[in-house]
Scaffold this motif. Structure first.
Motif, PDB file in Angstrom:
ATOM      1  N   GLY A 151       4.556  17.155  53.981  1.00  0.00           N
ATOM      2  CA  GLY A 151       5.098  18.466  54.347  1.00  0.00           C
ATOM      3  C   GLY A 151       6.129  19.025  53.392  1.00  0.00           C
ATOM      4  O   GLY A 151       6.761  20.029  53.694  1.00  0.00           O
ATOM      5  N   GLY A 152       6.286  18.396  52.234  1.00  0.00           N
ATOM      6  CA  GLY A 152       7.369  18.798  51.345  1.00  0.00           C
ATOM      7  C   GLY A 152       7.055  19.914  50.378  1.00  0.00           C
ATOM      8  O   GLY A 152       7.963  20.443  49.726  1.00  0.00           O
ATOM      9  N   SER A 153       5.784  20.301  50.258  1.00  0.00           N
ATOM     10  CA  SER A 153       5.430  21.357  49.308  1.00  0.00           C
ATOM     11  C   SER A 153       4.139  22.030  49.740  1.00  0.00           C
ATOM     12  O   SER A 153       3.411  21.519  50.609  1.00  0.00           O
ATOM     13  N   GLY A 154       3.851  23.167  49.122  1.00  0.00           N
ATOM     14  CA  GLY A 154       2.579  23.846  49.333  1.00  0.00           C
ATOM     15  C   GLY A 154       2.260  24.133  50.781  1.00  0.00           C
ATOM     16  O   GLY A 154       3.091  24.640  51.544  1.00  0.00           O
ATOM     17  N   ILE A 155       1.033  23.800  51.185  1.00  0.00           N
ATOM     18  CA  ILE A 155       0.573  24.058  52.545  1.00  0.00           C
ATOM     19  C   ILE A 155       1.436  23.321  53.555  1.00  0.00           C
ATOM     20  O   ILE A 155       1.810  23.862  54.593  1.00  0.00           O
ATOM     21  N   GLY A 156       1.772  22.066  53.261  1.00  0.00           N
ATOM     22  CA  GLY A 156       2.570  21.272  54.191  1.00  0.00           C
ATOM     23  C   GLY A 156       3.927  21.880  54.459  1.00  0.00           C
ATOM     24  O   GLY A 156       4.412  21.872  55.597  1.00  0.00           O
ATOM     25  N   ALA A 157       4.553  22.415  53.410  1.00  0.00           N
ATOM     26  CA  ALA A 157       5.857  23.054  53.581  1.00  0.00           C
ATOM     27  C   ALA A 157       5.738  24.315  54.427  1.00  0.00           C
ATOM     28  O   ALA A 157       6.607  24.604  55.262  1.00  0.00           O
ATOM     29  N   ALA A 158       4.669  25.070  54.219  1.00  0.00           N
ATOM     30  CA  ALA A 158       4.454  26.287  55.016  1.00  0.00           C
ATOM     31  C   ALA A 158       4.263  25.938  56.487  1.00  0.00           C
ATOM     32  O   ALA A 158       4.796  26.618  57.381  1.00  0.00           O
ATOM     33  N   GLY A 197      11.565  15.878  46.322  1.00  0.00           N
ATOM     34  CA  GLY A 197      11.000  17.224  46.263  1.00  0.00           C
ATOM     35  C   GLY A 197      11.074  17.926  47.600  1.00  0.00           C
ATOM     36  O   GLY A 197      11.326  19.138  47.664  1.00  0.00           O
ATOM     37  N   ALA A 198      10.869  17.178  48.681  1.00  0.00           N
ATOM     38  CA  ALA A 198      10.939  17.767  50.017  1.00  0.00           C
ATOM     39  C   ALA A 198      12.346  18.238  50.334  1.00  0.00           C
ATOM     40  O   ALA A 198      12.555  19.335  50.865  1.00  0.00           O
ATOM     41  N   LYS A 199      13.334  17.407  50.009  1.00  0.00           N
ATOM     42  CA  LYS A 199      14.729  17.789  50.268  1.00  0.00           C
ATOM     43  C   LYS A 199      15.120  19.006  49.440  1.00  0.00           C
ATOM     44  O   LYS A 199      15.861  19.874  49.908  1.00  0.00           O
ATOM     45  N   GLU A 200      14.609  19.087  48.229  1.00  0.00           N
ATOM     46  CA  GLU A 200      14.888  20.257  47.381  1.00  0.00           C
ATOM     47  C   GLU A 200      14.234  21.505  47.968  1.00  0.00           C
ATOM     48  O   GLU A 200      14.831  22.586  47.987  1.00  0.00           O
ATOM     49  N   ALA A 201      12.992  21.355  48.449  1.00  0.00           N
ATOM     50  CA  ALA A 201      12.266  22.500  49.017  1.00  0.00           C
ATOM     51  C   ALA A 201      12.949  23.044  50.258  1.00  0.00           C
ATOM     52  O   ALA A 201      12.888  24.250  50.534  1.00  0.00           O
ATOM     53  N   PHE A 202      13.605  22.158  51.008  1.00  0.00           N
ATOM     54  CA  PHE A 202      14.253  22.583  52.246  1.00  0.00           C
ATOM     55  C   PHE A 202      15.774  22.550  52.126  1.00  0.00           C
ATOM     56  O   PHE A 202      16.484  22.505  53.134  1.00  0.00           O
ATOM     57  N   ALA A 203      16.258  22.586  50.880  1.00  0.00           N
ATOM     58  CA  ALA A 203      17.701  22.625  50.650  1.00  0.00           C
ATOM     59  C   ALA A 203      18.289  23.876  51.285  1.00  0.00           C
ATOM     60  O   ALA A 203      17.722  24.970  51.202  1.00  0.00           O
ATOM     61  N   GLY A 204      19.416  23.707  51.941  1.00  0.00           N
ATOM     62  CA  GLY A 204      20.047  24.842  52.607  1.00  0.00           C
ATOM     63  C   GLY A 204      19.554  25.045  54.015  1.00  0.00           C
ATOM     64  O   GLY A 204      20.044  25.904  54.746  1.00  0.00           O
ATOM     65  N   THR A 205      18.551  24.260  54.412  1.00  0.00           N
ATOM     66  CA  THR A 205      18.059  24.343  55.783  1.00  0.00           C
ATOM     67  C   THR A 205      18.913  23.446  56.661  1.00  0.00           C
ATOM     68  O   THR A 205      18.768  22.225  56.655  1.00  0.00           O
ATOM     69  N   GLU A 206      19.824  24.033  57.359  1.00  0.00           N
ATOM     70  CA  GLU A 206      20.715  23.252  58.223  1.00  0.00           C
ATOM     71  C   GLU A 206      20.063  23.026  59.573  1.00  0.00           C
ATOM     72  O   GLU A 206      20.663  23.251  60.614  1.00  0.00           O
ATOM     73  N   ASP A 207      18.832  22.607  59.539  1.00  0.00           N
ATOM     74  CA  ASP A 207      18.068  22.454  60.778  1.00  0.00           C
ATOM     75  C   ASP A 207      17.983  20.981  61.141  1.00  0.00           C
ATOM     76  O   ASP A 207      17.272  20.201  60.483  1.00  0.00           O
ATOM     77  N   ARG A 234      16.483  19.759  63.410  1.00  0.00           N
ATOM     78  CA  ARG A 234      15.177  19.432  63.982  1.00  0.00           C
ATOM     79  C   ARG A 234      14.204  18.916  62.925  1.00  0.00           C
ATOM     80  O   ARG A 234      13.100  18.501  63.246  1.00  0.00           O
ATOM     81  N   LEU A 235      14.603  18.960  61.650  1.00  0.00           N
ATOM     82  CA  LEU A 235      13.764  18.448  60.565  1.00  0.00           C
ATOM     83  C   LEU A 235      14.270  17.092  60.115  1.00  0.00           C
ATOM     84  O   LEU A 235      15.422  16.936  59.722  1.00  0.00           O
ATOM     85  N   GLN A 236      13.383  16.117  60.173  1.00  0.00           N
ATOM     86  CA  GLN A 236      13.713  14.777  59.684  1.00  0.00           C
ATOM     87  C   GLN A 236      12.695  14.387  58.624  1.00  0.00           C
ATOM     88  O   GLN A 236      11.499  14.304  58.905  1.00  0.00           O
ATOM     89  N   ILE A 237      13.171  14.167  57.409  1.00  0.00           N
ATOM     90  CA  ILE A 237      12.304  13.789  56.299  1.00  0.00           C
ATOM     91  C   ILE A 237      12.314  12.267  56.171  1.00  0.00           C
ATOM     92  O   ILE A 237      13.365  11.663  55.950  1.00  0.00           O
ATOM     93  N   ILE A 238      11.148  11.655  56.308  1.00  0.00           N
ATOM     94  CA  ILE A 238      11.034  10.202  56.341  1.00  0.00           C
ATOM     95  C   ILE A 238      10.189   9.725  55.155  1.00  0.00           C
ATOM     96  O   ILE A 238       9.039  10.155  55.007  1.00  0.00           O
ATOM     97  N   PRO A 239      10.718   8.860  54.312  1.00  0.00           N
ATOM     98  CA  PRO A 239       9.915   8.316  53.199  1.00  0.00           C
ATOM     99  C   PRO A 239       8.709   7.554  53.735  1.00  0.00           C
ATOM    100  O   PRO A 239       8.854   6.681  54.587  1.00  0.00           O
ATOM    101  N   CYS A 240       7.535   7.891  53.243  1.00  0.00           N
ATOM    102  CA  CYS A 240       6.335   7.222  53.753  1.00  0.00           C
ATOM    103  C   CYS A 240       5.177   7.367  52.775  1.00  0.00           C
ATOM    104  O   CYS A 240       4.919   8.453  52.255  1.00  0.00           O
ATOM    105  N   ASP A 241       4.480   6.271  52.547  1.00  0.00           N
ATOM    106  CA  ASP A 241       3.215   6.264  51.814  1.00  0.00           C
ATOM    107  C   ASP A 241       2.117   6.118  52.859  1.00  0.00           C
ATOM    108  O   ASP A 241       1.934   5.043  53.430  1.00  0.00           O
ATOM    109  N   VAL A 242       1.396   7.190  53.128  1.00  0.00           N
ATOM    110  CA  VAL A 242       0.435   7.169  54.236  1.00  0.00           C
ATOM    111  C   VAL A 242      -0.701   6.182  54.013  1.00  0.00           C
ATOM    112  O   VAL A 242      -1.404   5.814  54.958  1.00  0.00           O
ATOM    113  N   SER A 243      -0.889   5.735  52.766  1.00  0.00           N
ATOM    114  CA  SER A 243      -1.948   4.767  52.498  1.00  0.00           C
ATOM    115  C   SER A 243      -1.563   3.351  52.904  1.00  0.00           C
ATOM    116  O   SER A 243      -2.403   2.456  52.930  1.00  0.00           O
TER     117      SER A 243
END
Length: 251
Positions: free
Chosen positions: A10-17, A38-48, A50-59
């Motif tokens: 969810g950190g860029s492109g379609i996922g971020a949208a 990259g995800a934290k940079e994309a959502f920098a300034g978002t004091e939300d 409700r968003l939790q960014i979790i490091p994960c390799d889905v594979s």
């Protein structure tokens, strides 16, 4: 009513949208992202909060199971959106075994890992929604996309299978098949492969959609939100092409 949403990639492109529209609508998002910087940079300034960014390799199944079980131990998992994916250019002859393994690991095994981990919690909670990101490559032949097309065909088949197996558990499963979407990935691809001809190639790629342009990430995000909402409560086992007429009008 606020929902708890897991979004992969969810950190860029379609996922971020997709992430942004769910946050705007008041939902809580657990973003499973390999590129957390990259995800934290994309959502920098978002004091939300409700968003939790979790490091994960889905594979990595063990990692996925641990993370999703951890989320489920604190709250319900209402929605899972399998968006994380990688691309590959090549025919069957030019696709190496390593290429195939890499694309399969994220695009197929990653989707399986997340569904495999989330389904038991959704069953326990009385239902849920799963949305997978397929592609027009799931439906039609596209030149030089052998491995990518194979994986997206698998995503479509998984969508139908999960919808069939868990409809009685109150779990809906659908997918979206976008055509070309104007994301940073597209710009990077053009800059790398067509230096000095970016605009010319962008226009050429845009015109492969009969509608004459690429989709915007926000358009995919809005469709994703609808399919995960109560407004789509009668919809399951369905794929939605968001393709500017590509599948039906390019014959």
């Amino acid at each position: 009513m606020s929902k708890n949403v897991i979004i992969t990639g969810g950190g860029s492109g379609i996922g971020a949208a997709i992430t942004r529209i769910f946050l705007e609508k008041g939902h809580k998002v657990f973003m499973l992202e390999r590129n957390t910087g990259g995800a934290k940079e994309a959502f920098a300034g978002t004091e939300d909060t409700r968003l939790q960014i979790i490091p994960c390799d889905v594979s990595n199944q063990a990692q996925v199971v641990e993370i999703i079980n951890g989320i489920a131990g604190k709250t319900t998992i209402d929605i899972l959106i399998n968006n994380a994916g990688v691309s590959h250019i090549g025919t069957v002859e030019t696709t190496s075994e390593q290429d195939m393994d890499n694309v399969f690991a994220v695009n197929v095994k990653g989707v399986y890992n997340c569904i495999h981990a989330a389904i038991p919690h959704m069953k326990k909670n009385g239902g849920g929604v799963i949305l997978n990101m397929a592609s027009i490559a799931s439906h039609v032949g596209i030149a030089d996309r052998f491995a990518y097309s194979m994986t997206k065909g698998a995503v479509l088949a998984m969508t139908y299978s999960v919808a069939k197996d868990y409809v009685a558990d109150g779990i809906r499963c659908n997918s979206i098949s976008p055509a070309r979407v104007h994301t940073p990935f597209v710009d990077g691809f053009l800059a790398k492969n067509y230096p000095g001809k970016e605009k010319e190639m962008y226009d050429k790629l845009s015109k492969t959609q009969p509608i004459g342009r690429m989709a915007k990430p926000e358009e995919v995000g809005k469709l994703a939100y609808f399919l995960c909402s109560e407004d789509a409560s009668f919809t399951t086992g369905t794929d939605y092409p968001l393709d500017g007429g590509f599948i039906r009008l390019n014959s």
